[in-house]
Structure formats: C-alpha cells, structure tokens
Scaffold this motif. Sequence first.
Motif, short mmCIF file in Angstrom:
data_model
loop_
_atom_site.label_atom_id
_atom_site.label_comp_id
_atom_site.label_asym_id
_atom_site.label_seq_id
_atom_site.Cartn_x
_atom_site.Cartn_y
_atom_site.Cartn_z
N GLU A 98 1.00 -1.23 -0.10
CA GLU A 98 -0.02 0.01 -0.08
C GLU A 98 1.00 1.16 0.00
OE1 GLU A 98 -3.26 -0.27 -0.45
OE2 GLU A 98 -3.25 -2.13 -0.52
N ASN A 99 2.06 1.05 0.22
CA ASN A 99 3.12 2.10 0.41
C ASN A 99 3.58 2.31 -1.19
OD1 ASN A 99 5.70 3.73 0.28
ND2 ASN A 99 5.90 3.18 2.39
N LEU A 100 2.92 3.51 -1.71
CA LEU A 100 3.32 3.98 -2.98
C LEU A 100 5.03 4.10 -3.22
CD1 LEU A 100 2.35 4.84 -5.70
CD2 LEU A 100 2.01 7.21 -5.04
N ASN A 101 5.52 4.89 -2.30
CA ASN A 101 7.23 5.02 -2.39
C ASN A 101 7.65 3.85 -2.45
OD1 ASN A 101 7.14 7.89 -2.23
ND2 ASN A 101 6.90 7.84 -0.15
N GLU A 102 7.24 2.76 -1.70
CA GLU A 102 8.10 1.32 -1.89
C GLU A 102 7.79 0.91 -3.39
OE1 GLU A 102 7.58 -3.20 0.01
OE2 GLU A 102 6.89 -1.43 1.25
#
Length: 131
Positions: A98-102
């Motif tokens: 859910e982490n867009l940066n990841e």
Amino acid sequence: DKEWEVRKILGETGNLLEKFYGEQVVPEAAVREAERIAAGRPMTFSFGSVRKNQGETYRKEGKGVVVEIVRPGCEWSGNDFDLYDKSLVDCTFVNDTENLNELRQRVVTGFGKILGHQRGYPESTDESQNS
C-alpha cells in the motif's frame, strides 16, 4: 439500458481495430508515432496495456521490453481484451504494498536494471524486482 464503462468501450474499440487491420495495428502505430516524435534522437517511450501477442511488436529488433505488473488478489476481469501472452513478459513487478514510495522504488530499481542490461552494463544485485 446497457451500462458502459470507458475501459470496456476502449477495449472493444481495440478489438474492432484488430479485426479489420490485424492484431499488431495499435502497437505498430504507436511505434511509428514514437519514431516520428524522436526524429532520430535517443528517447525512451512507454506503451501501456500490451494486449494478446502485441509484445512481439515492442520487442522486435531488440527495441523494447514487456513489463507486467501484478497485484495479488486482483483477478482477470473476464474481458478478452485483458488477456496477453505471458511468454513475452521480460520482467514482472509485484504490486503487493500500500506504500506508493515502496512500489515506486521497486519500479525505479527494476527499470534501472532493464535499461542498464540493454546498454551492456552489469546487473545490480538489488532484489527489489521480481523477474
């Protein structure tokens, strides 16, 4: 009244174009337009939604790679225009966060590997990309 989705209309339009002009009509037109825009300059392009066996056109003459993004839990839509030849996939990214940066970092790292490999650079040992 029939309920329509824009995505379904575009998919069916693609089916009609392929019926009249052949399965490679859209990627061939996209590549021609990209070559026109580039006008001989080195440029990188991205073409989304590679259908059926259209990856062949993008990979022809070593000019492209086919990237697949999968998300666990998301199943096939049931639309024939969402099917593609998985044997043409060069690299798969798993979108399981859910982490867009990841996810962004996985993609940046993966494309760094792809582009470096195409240019003859050794592959990184970073494992944030599935292939």
